[in-house]
Motif scaffolding. Structure first.
Motif, PDB file in Angstrom:
ATOM      1  N   GLY A  15      -1.557  -0.365   2.940  1.00 13.25           N
ATOM      2  CA  GLY A  15      -2.774  -0.251   3.815  1.00 13.25           C
ATOM      3  C   GLY A  15      -2.820  -1.084   4.924  1.00 13.25           C
ATOM      4  O   GLY A  15      -3.800  -1.721   5.199  1.00 13.25           O
ATOM      5  N   SER A  17      -2.710  -1.006   9.105  1.00 11.37           N
ATOM      6  CA  SER A  17      -2.901  -0.228  10.170  1.00 11.37           C
ATOM      7  C   SER A  17      -1.420   0.258  10.684  1.00 11.37           C
ATOM      8  O   SER A  17      -0.490  -0.575  10.837  1.00 11.37           O
ATOM      9  CB  SER A  17      -3.648  -0.701  11.512  1.00 11.37           C
ATOM     10  N   SER A  41       0.570   3.074  -1.474  1.00 10.85           N
ATOM     11  CA  SER A  41      -0.487   2.267  -2.173  1.00 10.85           C
ATOM     12  C   SER A  41      -1.816   3.168  -1.861  1.00 10.85           C
ATOM     13  O   SER A  41      -1.952   3.910  -1.180  1.00 10.85           O
ATOM     14  CB  SER A  41      -0.673   0.731  -1.812  1.00 10.85           C
ATOM     15  N   SER A 106       1.322  -4.355   4.521  1.00 14.30           N
ATOM     16  CA  SER A 106      -0.053  -5.311   4.609  1.00 14.30           C
ATOM     17  C   SER A 106       0.088  -6.743   4.139  1.00 14.30           C
ATOM     18  O   SER A 106       1.525  -7.017   3.505  1.00 14.30           O
ATOM     19  CB  SER A 106      -1.089  -4.573   3.628  1.00 14.30           C
ATOM     20  N   MET A 107      -0.585  -7.620   4.541  1.00 12.57           N
ATOM     21  CA  MET A 107      -0.460  -8.782   4.044  1.00 12.57           C
ATOM     22  C   MET A 107      -0.567  -9.185   2.871  1.00 12.57           C
ATOM     23  O   MET A 107      -0.024 -10.184   2.230  1.00 12.57           O
ATOM     24  CB  MET A 107      -1.484  -9.710   4.820  1.00 12.57           C
ATOM     25  N   THR A 109       0.700  -7.065   0.454  1.00 13.25           N
ATOM     26  CA  THR A 109       1.971  -6.579  -0.231  1.00 13.25           C
ATOM     27  C   THR A 109       3.076  -7.496   0.297  1.00 13.25           C
ATOM     28  O   THR A 109       3.832  -7.991  -0.305  1.00 13.25           O
ATOM     29  CB  THR A 109       2.401  -5.269   0.159  1.00 13.25           C
ATOM     30  N   ARG A 141       2.220  -5.778   9.859  1.00 10.55           N
ATOM     31  CA  ARG A 141       1.236  -5.482  10.866  1.00 10.55           C
ATOM     32  C   ARG A 141      -0.130  -6.453  10.562  1.00 10.55           C
ATOM     33  O   ARG A 141      -1.037  -6.104   9.541  1.00 10.55           O
ATOM     34  CB  ARG A 141       0.929  -4.068  11.191  1.00 10.55           C
TER      35      ARG A 141
END
Ligand SMILES: Cc1cc2nc3c(=O)[nH]c(=O)nc-3n(C[C@H](O)[C@H](O)[C@H](O)COP(=O)(O)O)c2cc1C
Length: 208
Positions: A15, A17, A41, A106-107, A109, A141
């Motif tokens: 999740g 961007s 996810s 994502s940060m 994960t 990202r």
């Protein structure tokens, strides 16, 4: 059929961007006849729809890819796994998966992979890649980044992952968002060991 097509590649979509990077990467792998072991996810599913529209919903992903990137994607296959299925093939090192990319990552994960949490299939499959010493490409990202996020990237790199931040270049003179996504997908394919022509090689000067 090329030798590449005898391997499968795991793709995790989370999740962050940048859903366009995920679809471009999927299309490029599929067009090479790859069997894609796909895990998305809950927030990855949301971001696909939020950023690319309802047509990119998971249930319609293959037709979406064929329409956007051409029928060549049908050379490959998608094997969709639930992120809750810890009994899926790619949860085990005995499954002969060539490598894995998490795009975008994502940060959350990223942190989980850095600390080997294996709470869901994306995290577990990534852990398997690291323990088996197979290619794991992580496309984080976020901006700006906290000290923990930076440290988590270092931990993953130390464990053998390729950190490939979603940082498209501009010396290729991109005209569209798809040009930016082509660049990132090309970098990902190269890191996984695939040849590609998603961006032209640098010739020593900007081509206008
Ligand atoms: C519209 C939207 C955009 C988001 N963008 C990012 C992002 O770029 N980077 C990031 O680390 N998290 C981002 N998040 C937050 C993650 O989705 C959230 O931390 C989520 O719990 C990640 O879970 P997952 O890694 O299992 O997908 C975004 C959330 C939403 C709703």
């Amino acid at each position: 059929m090329s030798a590449e097509s005898t391997f499968s590649v795991a793709v995790g979509v989370t999740g962050a961007s940048g859903a366009l990077y995920a679809t471009r990467t999927l299309a490029a792998l599929l067009a090479r006849g790859t069997r894609v072991e796909l895990v998305i996810s809950d927030y990855g599913r949301r971001l696909l729809r939020d950023e690319l529209g309802e047509g990119a919903a998971v249930e319609r992903l293959m037709p979406f890819l064929a329409e956007k990137y051409g029928a060549g994607v049908e050379a490959g296959t998608i094997n969709l796994h639930s992120n809750r299925d810890m009994g899926a093939t790619i949860a085990s090192g005995s499954h002969g998966c060539r490598g894995m990319v998490i795009v975008p990552c994502s940060m959350k994960t990223l942190a989980a992979v850095a600390h080997g949490l294996s709470r869901n299939l994306v995290e577990r499959a990534a852990d398997v890649m690291l323990k088996e010493r197979r290619p794991l490409v992580i496309v984080p990202r976020e901006t700006p980044m906290s000290l923990m996020q930076l440290r988590n990237m270092v931990l993953c790199a130390e464990a053998g992952a390729v950190m490939l931040p979603a940082m498209p270049a501009f010396y290729q003179m991109p005209q569209t968002l798809d040009d930016l996504a082509d660049f990132m997908a090309g970098k990902i394919l190269a890191a996984l060991g695939f040849e590609h022509n998603l961006y032209p090689p640098w010739t020593g000067r900007v081509q206008r």
